[in-house]
Structures are given as C-alpha cells and as structure tokens.
Design a protein around this motif. Structure first.
Motif, PDB file in Angstrom:
ATOM      1  N   TYR A  54       7.409   9.669   0.912  1.00 55.80           N
ATOM      2  CA  TYR A  54       8.094   9.408  -0.173  1.00 55.80           C
ATOM      3  C   TYR A  54       7.609   9.842  -1.349  1.00 55.80           C
ATOM      4  CZ  TYR A  54      10.130   5.247   2.461  1.00 55.80           C
ATOM      5  OH  TYR A  54      10.828   4.480   3.210  1.00 55.80           O
ATOM      6  N   ALA A  55       8.658  10.332  -2.284  1.00 56.49           N
ATOM      7  CA  ALA A  55       8.126  10.900  -3.637  1.00 56.49           C
ATOM      8  C   ALA A  55       7.509   9.690  -4.621  1.00 56.49           C
ATOM      9  CB  ALA A  55       9.547  11.419  -4.404  1.00 56.49           C
ATOM     10  N   GLN A  56       6.702  10.039  -5.327  1.00 56.85           N
ATOM     11  CA  GLN A  56       5.928   9.010  -6.106  1.00 56.85           C
ATOM     12  C   GLN A  56       6.536   8.865  -7.342  1.00 56.85           C
ATOM     13  OE1 GLN A  56       3.579   6.410  -4.426  1.00 56.85           O
ATOM     14  NE2 GLN A  56       4.611   7.439  -2.761  1.00 56.85           N
ATOM     15  N   VAL A  57       7.123   7.735  -7.786  1.00 54.30           N
ATOM     16  CA  VAL A  57       7.351   7.750  -9.481  1.00 54.30           C
ATOM     17  C   VAL A  57       6.691   6.603 -10.074  1.00 54.30           C
ATOM     18  CG1 VAL A  57       9.523   7.358 -10.576  1.00 54.30           C
ATOM     19  CG2 VAL A  57       9.827   8.547  -8.534  1.00 54.30           C
ATOM     20  N   THR A 110      11.996   7.459  -1.818  1.00 56.69           N
ATOM     21  CA  THR A 110      11.302   7.627  -3.391  1.00 56.69           C
ATOM     22  C   THR A 110      10.841   6.129  -3.244  1.00 56.69           C
ATOM     23  OG1 THR A 110      12.871   8.894  -4.404  1.00 56.69           O
ATOM     24  CG2 THR A 110      11.513   7.795  -5.865  1.00 56.69           C
ATOM     25  N   ALA A 111       9.438   6.022  -3.804  1.00 58.63           N
ATOM     26  CA  ALA A 111       8.659   5.109  -4.095  1.00 58.63           C
ATOM     27  C   ALA A 111       8.277   4.704  -5.540  1.00 58.63           C
ATOM     28  CB  ALA A 111       7.306   4.970  -3.383  1.00 58.63           C
ATOM     29  N   PHE A 112       8.682   3.676  -5.963  1.00 53.54           N
ATOM     30  CA  PHE A 112       8.365   3.411  -7.504  1.00 53.54           C
ATOM     31  C   PHE A 112       7.253   2.518  -7.753  1.00 53.54           C
ATOM     32  CE2 PHE A 112      12.956   4.384  -7.325  1.00 53.54           C
ATOM     33  CZ  PHE A 112      13.279   5.236  -8.317  1.00 53.54           C
ATOM     34  N   GLN A 113       6.169   2.536  -8.514  1.00 50.83           N
ATOM     35  CA  GLN A 113       5.326   1.912  -9.034  1.00 50.83           C
ATOM     36  C   GLN A 113       5.126   1.559 -10.384  1.00 50.83           C
ATOM     37  OE1 GLN A 113       1.456   3.678  -7.890  1.00 50.83           O
ATOM     38  NE2 GLN A 113       0.685   1.530  -7.333  1.00 50.83           N
ATOM     39  N   LEU A 114       5.020   0.376 -10.613  1.00 51.50           N
ATOM     40  CA  LEU A 114       4.863   0.017 -11.890  1.00 51.50           C
ATOM     41  C   LEU A 114       3.382  -0.083 -12.803  1.00 51.50           C
ATOM     42  CD1 LEU A 114       6.229  -1.468 -14.522  1.00 51.50           C
ATOM     43  CD2 LEU A 114       5.584  -3.706 -13.638  1.00 51.50           C
ATOM     44  N   ILE A 172       8.385  -0.225  -4.956  1.00 53.56           N
ATOM     45  CA  ILE A 172       9.795  -0.392  -4.453  1.00 53.56           C
ATOM     46  C   ILE A 172      10.038   0.886  -3.775  1.00 53.56           C
ATOM     47  CG2 ILE A 172      12.233  -0.737  -5.406  1.00 53.56           C
ATOM     48  CD1 ILE A 172      11.044  -2.066  -7.733  1.00 53.56           C
ATOM     49  N   LEU A 173      10.692   0.896  -2.526  1.00 54.99           N
ATOM     50  CA  LEU A 173      11.099   1.831  -1.721  1.00 54.99           C
ATOM     51  C   LEU A 173      12.488   2.073  -1.705  1.00 54.99           C
ATOM     52  CD1 LEU A 173       8.559   1.619   1.295  1.00 54.99           C
ATOM     53  CD2 LEU A 173       8.297   2.776  -1.191  1.00 54.99           C
ATOM     54  N   CYS A 218       0.937  -1.290   0.122  1.00 59.13           N
ATOM     55  CA  CYS A 218      -0.098  -0.191   0.049  1.00 59.13           C
ATOM     56  C   CYS A 218       0.788   1.216   0.065  1.00 59.13           C
ATOM     57  CB  CYS A 218      -0.930  -0.141   1.211  1.00 59.13           C
ATOM     58  SG  CYS A 218      -0.019  -0.089   2.577  1.00 59.13           S
ATOM     59  N   ARG A 219       0.302   2.415   0.163  1.00 66.76           N
ATOM     60  CA  ARG A 219       1.107   3.611  -0.010  1.00 66.76           C
ATOM     61  C   ARG A 219       1.982   3.712   1.228  1.00 66.76           C
ATOM     62  NH1 ARG A 219       0.451   7.489  -3.725  1.00 66.76           N
ATOM     63  NH2 ARG A 219      -1.046   7.031  -5.313  1.00 66.76           N
ATOM     64  N   PRO A 220       3.024   4.156   1.132  1.00 63.66           N
ATOM     65  CA  PRO A 220       4.022   4.184   2.274  1.00 63.66           C
ATOM     66  C   PRO A 220       3.492   5.399   3.251  1.00 63.66           C
ATOM     67  CG  PRO A 220       5.117   5.054   0.511  1.00 63.66           C
ATOM     68  CD  PRO A 220       3.971   4.538   0.168  1.00 63.66           C
ATOM     69  N   SER A 221       3.758   5.377   4.532  1.00 64.80           N
ATOM     70  CA  SER A 221       3.228   6.348   5.301  1.00 64.80           C
ATOM     71  C   SER A 221       4.320   7.590   5.401  1.00 64.80           C
ATOM     72  CB  SER A 221       3.014   6.031   6.724  1.00 64.80           C
ATOM     73  OG  SER A 221       4.155   5.294   7.333  1.00 64.80           O
ATOM     74  N   ALA A 222       5.360   7.280   5.223  1.00 66.21           N
ATOM     75  CA  ALA A 222       6.346   8.239   5.322  1.00 66.21           C
ATOM     76  C   ALA A 222       6.378   9.103   3.910  1.00 66.21           C
ATOM     77  CB  ALA A 222       7.926   7.784   5.279  1.00 66.21           C
TER      78      ALA A 222
END
Length: 147
Positions: A26-29, A49-53, A110-111, A20-24
């Motif tokens: 994180y920049a979303q990419v 940074t959080a990477f999502q496919l 991916i964080l 799920c979405r991180p609580s910190a």
C-alpha cells in the motif's frame, strides 16, 4: 453538514481500518492535522493506499475521509466543503474516520483502492467546546484528486 457524514461516523466499517502496517504494498499517505488545517498531497496516484492521521495540533482532531460522486470536480468539491454543504448525491455512502489526540500518530489506518479520476474529501467536524465553531469552519478540510 449533511446527515450522511454523521451516518458515516456511526457506521464506520472495521474492515477499512488496520491497527498495524498492511502486508500488501500500500502507498502510505500521512494526513497531518494542525490547528486548523490538514497537510496532504493535492494529488495521489491510483492504487492501494493507506491513510494515517498524525495530529500535530494542540487539540483533538479527526479526519473523515470520503469519496465524491464521479463527475464532481476537485474545485466543486472544495467549494462544497468550504460552504459545509454537500448534497447527498455529491458524495458516496462509504467513508471512514480516524481520531487523534494532540501529538498522536494514530496506529489505525484507512485502506482504500484509489482509482484514476476519484476525488476525496477530508474534513474535521470536531469543536473545541460546545459553542465553538467546527474545525471545518476554521478551514480544516482538504480535497485530494487521484491521477
């Protein structure tokens, strides 16, 4: 393809994935996959940074995300990815993988903590059939530089 990249797939660290979405903060990419390319920013700022496919393709895709060794330039990294020839000394041992079905936005992320000067490689090694070329051979790879 080096054995290292296959090793990353087999030893994926669950600590780097989040369902799920991180609580910190994180920049979303978004890593947008199509047939056969990634759309990602060429540069990113340092920081968490959080990477999502997101798979906009019509076939299954993956993104293998890994960091190149310090001192490797973005241009050199791109040439290595294009040649499908990354020496073990050119990439760090850590990496993570996300897999998405056609039309899927993968829930896991991916964080990572990005640092100025880091160079990341993204690659899809899937094939559409046993004898088909790897997606990376069709141009499905990218490089991101952290500024």
């Amino acid at each position: 393809m080096t054995a290292r990249r296959l090793h990353w797939t087999a030893t994926l660290s669950a600590a780097t994935l989040l369902a799920c979405r991180p609580s910190a903060p994180y920049a979303q990419v978004a890593v947008v996959a199509t047939n056969y390319a990634f759309t990602v920013p060429r540069t990113l700022p340092a920081g968490p940074t959080a990477f999502q496919l997101i798979n906009h393709g019509t076939v299954r895709h993956e993104v293998q995300l890994f960091r190149f060794t310090r001192g490797i330039s973005a241009d050199s990294a791109g040439r290595m990815l294009a040649a499908d020839s990354i020496p073990d000394a050119a990439a760090e041992m850590q990496g993570a993988v996300l897999v998405g079905m056609p039309g899927d936005t993968v829930r896991q992320q991916i964080l990572d903590q990005l640092h100025r000067g880091d160079i990341y490689g993204l690659v899809c090694e899937f094939r559409d059939s046993t004898n088909a070329p790897k997606h990376s051979h069709l141009g499905m790879f990218a490089v991101i530089r952290v500024e």
